[in-house]
Write a protein that holds these residues in place. Structure first.
Motif, PDB file in Angstrom:
ATOM      1  N   LEU A  64      30.160  46.581  31.131  1.00 38.48           N
ATOM      2  CA  LEU A  64      31.395  45.641  31.123  1.00 38.48           C
ATOM      3  C   LEU A  64      32.569  46.198  31.297  1.00 38.48           C
ATOM      4  CD1 LEU A  64      30.139  43.684  27.747  1.00 38.48           C
ATOM      5  CD2 LEU A  64      29.534  43.089  30.082  1.00 38.48           C
ATOM      6  N   SER A  65      32.695  47.693  31.315  1.00 36.24           N
ATOM      7  CA  SER A  65      34.015  48.365  31.689  1.00 36.24           C
ATOM      8  C   SER A  65      33.979  48.023  33.173  1.00 36.24           C
ATOM      9  CB  SER A  65      33.506  49.920  31.637  1.00 36.24           C
ATOM     10  OG  SER A  65      32.384  50.297  32.516  1.00 36.24           O
ATOM     11  N   LEU A  66      33.105  47.432  34.113  1.00 38.77           N
ATOM     12  CA  LEU A  66      33.427  47.205  35.439  1.00 38.77           C
ATOM     13  C   LEU A  66      34.499  46.104  35.642  1.00 38.77           C
ATOM     14  CD1 LEU A  66      29.992  46.702  37.088  1.00 38.77           C
ATOM     15  CD2 LEU A  66      31.451  48.555  37.629  1.00 38.77           C
ATOM     16  N   PHE A  67      34.390  45.205  34.432  1.00 41.85           N
ATOM     17  CA  PHE A  67      35.464  44.129  34.576  1.00 41.85           C
ATOM     18  C   PHE A  67      36.688  44.648  33.870  1.00 41.85           C
ATOM     19  CE2 PHE A  67      31.170  42.552  34.685  1.00 41.85           C
ATOM     20  CZ  PHE A  67      31.171  41.654  35.860  1.00 41.85           C
ATOM     21  N   ALA A  68      36.922  45.593  33.307  1.00 40.26           N
ATOM     22  CA  ALA A  68      38.245  45.994  32.991  1.00 40.26           C
ATOM     23  C   ALA A  68      39.026  46.481  34.200  1.00 40.26           C
ATOM     24  CB  ALA A  68      38.081  47.356  31.923  1.00 40.26           C
ATOM     25  N   GLN A  69      38.454  46.714  35.411  1.00 40.45           N
ATOM     26  CA  GLN A  69      39.320  46.931  36.609  1.00 40.45           C
ATOM     27  C   GLN A  69      39.444  45.588  37.026  1.00 40.45           C
ATOM     28  OE1 GLN A  69      39.761  49.820  37.985  1.00 40.45           O
ATOM     29  NE2 GLN A  69      38.505  51.140  36.451  1.00 40.45           N
ATOM     30  N   ARG A  70      40.705  45.440  37.042  1.00 39.57           N
ATOM     31  CA  ARG A  70      41.475  43.928  37.611  1.00 39.57           C
ATOM     32  C   ARG A  70      41.113  43.575  39.084  1.00 39.57           C
ATOM     33  NH1 ARG A  70      47.099  42.354  36.734  1.00 39.57           N
ATOM     34  NH2 ARG A  70      46.218  40.454  37.114  1.00 39.57           N
ATOM     35  N   ARG A  71      41.290  44.604  40.012  1.00 43.44           N
ATOM     36  CA  ARG A  71      40.721  44.233  41.219  1.00 43.44           C
ATOM     37  C   ARG A  71      39.360  43.608  41.495  1.00 43.44           C
ATOM     38  NH1 ARG A  71      41.029  49.638  43.896  1.00 43.44           N
ATOM     39  NH2 ARG A  71      40.434  48.249  46.087  1.00 43.44           N
ATOM     40  N   PHE A  72      38.634  44.215  40.625  1.00 39.19           N
ATOM     41  CA  PHE A  72      36.986  44.089  40.595  1.00 39.19           C
ATOM     42  C   PHE A  72      36.996  42.539  39.926  1.00 39.19           C
ATOM     43  CE2 PHE A  72      32.779  43.789  38.610  1.00 39.19           C
ATOM     44  CZ  PHE A  72      31.968  43.956  39.869  1.00 39.19           C
ATOM     45  N   SER A  73      37.443  42.579  38.640  1.00 40.89           N
ATOM     46  CA  SER A  73      37.241  41.096  38.202  1.00 40.89           C
ATOM     47  C   SER A  73      37.840  39.966  38.930  1.00 40.89           C
ATOM     48  CB  SER A  73      37.549  40.999  36.775  1.00 40.89           C
ATOM     49  OG  SER A  73      39.114  41.485  36.885  1.00 40.89           O
ATOM     50  N   LEU A  74      38.939  39.982  39.582  1.00 38.39           N
ATOM     51  CA  LEU A  74      39.626  39.120  40.413  1.00 38.39           C
ATOM     52  C   LEU A  74      38.820  38.742  41.608  1.00 38.39           C
ATOM     53  CD1 LEU A  74      43.449  40.010  39.779  1.00 38.39           C
ATOM     54  CD2 LEU A  74      42.391  38.133  39.121  1.00 38.39           C
ATOM     55  N   ALA A  75      38.355  39.866  42.402  1.00 39.53           N
ATOM     56  CA  ALA A  75      37.476  39.772  43.585  1.00 39.53           C
ATOM     57  C   ALA A  75      36.207  39.049  43.016  1.00 39.53           C
ATOM     58  CB  ALA A  75      37.037  41.222  44.103  1.00 39.53           C
ATOM     59  N   VAL A  76      35.506  39.389  41.992  1.00 42.82           N
ATOM     60  CA  VAL A  76      34.494  38.517  41.557  1.00 42.82           C
ATOM     61  C   VAL A  76      34.681  37.134  41.451  1.00 42.82           C
ATOM     62  CG1 VAL A  76      32.741  38.207  39.769  1.00 42.82           C
ATOM     63  CG2 VAL A  76      33.211  40.443  40.575  1.00 42.82           C
ATOM     64  N   SER A  77      35.968  36.773  40.585  1.00 45.24           N
ATOM     65  CA  SER A  77      36.217  35.359  40.456  1.00 45.24           C
ATOM     66  C   SER A  77      36.585  34.595  41.680  1.00 45.24           C
ATOM     67  CB  SER A  77      37.431  35.366  39.584  1.00 45.24           C
ATOM     68  OG  SER A  77      37.402  36.046  38.159  1.00 45.24           O
ATOM     69  N   ALA A  78      37.281  35.367  42.493  1.00 48.99           N
ATOM     70  CA  ALA A  78      37.680  34.677  43.830  1.00 48.99           C
ATOM     71  C   ALA A  78      36.184  34.374  44.594  1.00 48.99           C
ATOM     72  CB  ALA A  78      38.792  35.520  44.559  1.00 48.99           C
ATOM     73  N   SER A  79      35.316  35.259  44.562  1.00 50.31           N
ATOM     74  CA  SER A  79      34.270  34.864  45.229  1.00 50.31           C
ATOM     75  C   SER A  79      33.209  34.085  44.610  1.00 50.31           C
ATOM     76  CB  SER A  79      33.247  36.500  45.128  1.00 50.31           C
ATOM     77  OG  SER A  79      31.911  36.040  45.994  1.00 50.31           O
ATOM     78  N   GLY A  80      33.177  33.740  43.371  1.00 49.75           N
ATOM     79  CA  GLY A  80      32.461  32.819  42.622  1.00 49.75           C
ATOM     80  C   GLY A  80      32.883  31.444  42.944  1.00 49.75           C
ATOM     81  N   LEU A  81      34.401  31.344  42.892  1.00 48.53           N
ATOM     82  CA  LEU A  81      34.854  30.031  43.014  1.00 48.53           C
ATOM     83  C   LEU A  81      34.767  29.630  44.436  1.00 48.53           C
ATOM     84  CD1 LEU A  81      38.020  30.597  40.937  1.00 48.53           C
ATOM     85  CD2 LEU A  81      36.182  28.815  40.491  1.00 48.53           C
ATOM     86  N   ALA A  82      34.878  30.445  45.420  1.00 46.69           N
ATOM     87  CA  ALA A  82      34.674  30.247  46.906  1.00 46.69           C
ATOM     88  C   ALA A  82      33.410  29.741  47.075  1.00 46.69           C
ATOM     89  CB  ALA A  82      35.167  31.541  47.825  1.00 46.69           C
ATOM     90  N   PHE A  83      32.422  30.319  46.378  1.00 44.83           N
ATOM     91  CA  PHE A  83      30.834  30.008  46.965  1.00 44.83           C
ATOM     92  C   PHE A  83      30.541  28.599  46.189  1.00 44.83           C
ATOM     93  CE2 PHE A  83      30.231  34.346  48.206  1.00 44.83           C
ATOM     94  CZ  PHE A  83      29.191  34.017  49.360  1.00 44.83           C
ATOM     95  N   VAL A  84      31.351  28.301  45.062  1.00 45.87           N
ATOM     96  CA  VAL A  84      31.153  27.037  44.496  1.00 45.87           C
ATOM     97  C   VAL A  84      31.719  25.934  45.459  1.00 45.87           C
ATOM     98  CG1 VAL A  84      31.914  25.284  42.675  1.00 45.87           C
ATOM     99  CG2 VAL A  84      31.296  27.569  42.136  1.00 45.87           C
ATOM    100  N   GLY A  85      32.778  26.061  46.102  1.00 47.48           N
ATOM    101  CA  GLY A  85      33.194  25.214  47.046  1.00 47.48           C
ATOM    102  C   GLY A  85      32.300  24.966  48.158  1.00 47.48           C
ATOM    103  N   GLN A  86      31.949  26.304  48.755  1.00 47.35           N
ATOM    104  CA  GLN A  86      30.985  26.169  49.862  1.00 47.35           C
ATOM    105  C   GLN A  86      29.486  25.513  49.553  1.00 47.35           C
ATOM    106  OE1 GLN A  86      28.442  29.569  50.961  1.00 47.35           O
ATOM    107  NE2 GLN A  86      29.390  29.638  53.114  1.00 47.35           N
TER     108      GLN A  86
END
Length: 474
Positions: free
Chosen positions: A265-287
């Motif tokens: 879970l320490s991966l998500f402490a990296q803000r760049r990583f967690s924000l990139a994951v959020s952006a990816s998930g939401l974009a794929f929902v739209g797609q």
């Protein structure tokens, strides 16, 4: 393309000639899994007729593959650290190939489903760690370009799947769709075993309890979303969703205590990583939402045939194939978060223009709007994937790769489920398309939030790379 295989002094990764063979192994393994996902859908009516089963039962030929693949992505990403990515990737390709042969020889739905589940396991093994292998094969200076190549392969596979399926079925029966994988799979498995980078496993234990919770969590949530998308009785998706959420709670508790967590879970402490994951998930929902909603719009409201509808979709993946590699190269030189945000802005405009289509729109109107979406998504995905991979330590690349594959699968499935839910509630197709615009807008906000973080990380990396320069931060 030749730039990807040039070797400079001080490069990490594999030498140029070995790099070519390793990339070929990844391309073959990825193409088989991606093409299969869209090619088999074309054959479902033929399979139902040959095996004497109903349409409601034969859809499990596709569903079971997807459920198993989604449920085991995180498991195999973690397992690769224990047994090495080379061994797991080669084993995954080999399993997919043998299961394809079993599917081709199946004479009943039950045996076909068993082999489709095994195919899903093999696909999960390859798709979960493929992006992390690009980080090992290529030098850091070319990672964006390599991930652009990966985006081209995936987009090309999705675009070619229906065409390959239709072509094969025009001259042969459906078992040949599975048999096609056998020679390619054998070549890919041998190549993967011989040329992928050798690395030692970390040793230690494996979080089996976390793995069971992960499979139950993702399997339950995927079945719930699939039930919503296919209009199942309301109690079924509710029951599966409750099981998935309960397993998710147990999974998170387990990850906080495990000595070798399945997903640190320490991966998500990296803000760049967690924000990139959020952006990816939401974009794929739209797609995912847009693809399904447009099928209803084109066929039910605009009176296009299924074949015409398929052609109207082609500008999306074809544009990604052209733009993806270019976006990857740019991400090696510019702020990748800025590029991703620009891509999401174009995707947002494209989705909004599709939501404004009416029943009298021309083919040209449909095509340029779809191409604009592909342009935006192609500019977004490779730089965003680069951010996910480089924002975590190299030792966590496999975990990041597993998250990347999982969030893509879950996001697309959630998009499909939302279409089913909104249409069942009587919402118009155009209004449903605006939901995709909303999720893409949220994705853009997440991407913009990390632009300064990515810029600072890039400047620090450039300073650290200067000869004799000391590390510094802004």
């Amino acid at each position: 393309m030749s730039r990807l295989f040039e070797t400079r002094p001080g490069d990490d990764g594999l030498p140029g000639p070995e790099r070519r063979l390793a990339v070929l192994a990844l391309i073959l393994g990825t193409l088989m899994s991606v093409v299969d996902a869209t090619m088999i859908n074309i054959a479902l009516p033929s399979i139902a007729a040959d095996l004497g089963v109903s349409a409601s039962r034969v859809v499990w030929v596709t569903n079971l593959f997807q459920v198993v693949c989604a449920a085991f992505l995180l498991v195999f990403a973690a397992l690769s650290e224990l047994v090495s990515r080379r061994r797991l990737y080669a084993a995954g390709v080999a399993l997919f190939t043998l299961a394809s042969l079993g599917s081709a020889l199946s004479s009943s739905l039950e045996s076909l489903l068993v082999f489709r589940a095994l195919q899903g396991l093999g696909a999960a093994a390859t798709l979960s760690i493929g992006p992390s292998l690009y980080r090992t094969i290529f030098p850091s200076r070319l990672l964006g370009s390599a991930l652009g190549l990966s985006a081209l392969v995936v987009a090309g596979g999705y675009a070619a799947g229906p065409a390959i399926g239709g072509l094969v079925l025009s001259v042969a029966r459906w078992p040949w769709l599975f048999a096609l994988h056998v020679p390619l799979g054998l070549c890919a498995a041998v190549l993967a075993w011989r040329v992928l980078p050798r690395e030692a496993g970390r040793g230690g234990g494996f979080d089996w309890r976390g793995a069971l919770c992960s499979v139950a969590m993702l399997g339950g949530l995927f079945l719930a979303m699939d039930g919503i998308g296919h209009g199942a009785p309301s109690w079924q998706p509710l029951a599966w969703g409750a099981c998935g959420l309960m397993a998710g709670h147990l999974f998170l508790r387990r990850q906080r205590r495990a000595s070798h967590p399945l997903l640190p879970l320490s991966l998500f402490a990296q803000r760049r990583f967690s924000l990139a994951v959020s952006a990816s998930g939401l974009a794929f929902v739209g797609q995912g939402l847009t693809f399904v909603a447009l099928s209803f719009l084109y066929q039910q409201e605009m009176a296009f045939s299924p074949l015409e509808t398929a052609w109207l979709f082609t500008p999306w993946p074809l544009t990604i194939m052209v733009v993806g590699p270019l976006a990857g190269r740019l991400a090696d030189r510019l702020n990748p978060s800025l590029l991703s945000s620009a891509g999401l802005g174009l995707l947002l405009l494209g989705l909004a223009s599709l939501a404004l289509l009416d029943a009298t729109a021309s083919v040209a109107d449909c095509l340029w709007r779809t191409a604009l979406c592909g342009l935006g998504f192609g500019l977004f995905q490779p730089p965003n994937n680069r951010e996910m991979m480089t924002s975590v330590p190299p030792a966590r690349s496999a975990n990041a790769s597993g998250v990347m594959s999982t969030i893509r699968t879950v996001g697309q499935s959630l998009g499909v489920a939302l279409v089913g839910a909104f249409l069942a509630a009587g919402t118009s197709v155009q209004a449903t398309l605006w939901v995709g615009v909303l999720t893409t807008g949220l994705s853009l906000l997440a991407s913009l939030a990390r632009v300064p973080l990515a810029g600072r990380a890039r400047r620090e990396a450039m300073c650290a790379a200067l000869p004799g320069a000391s590390s510094r931060s802004d």
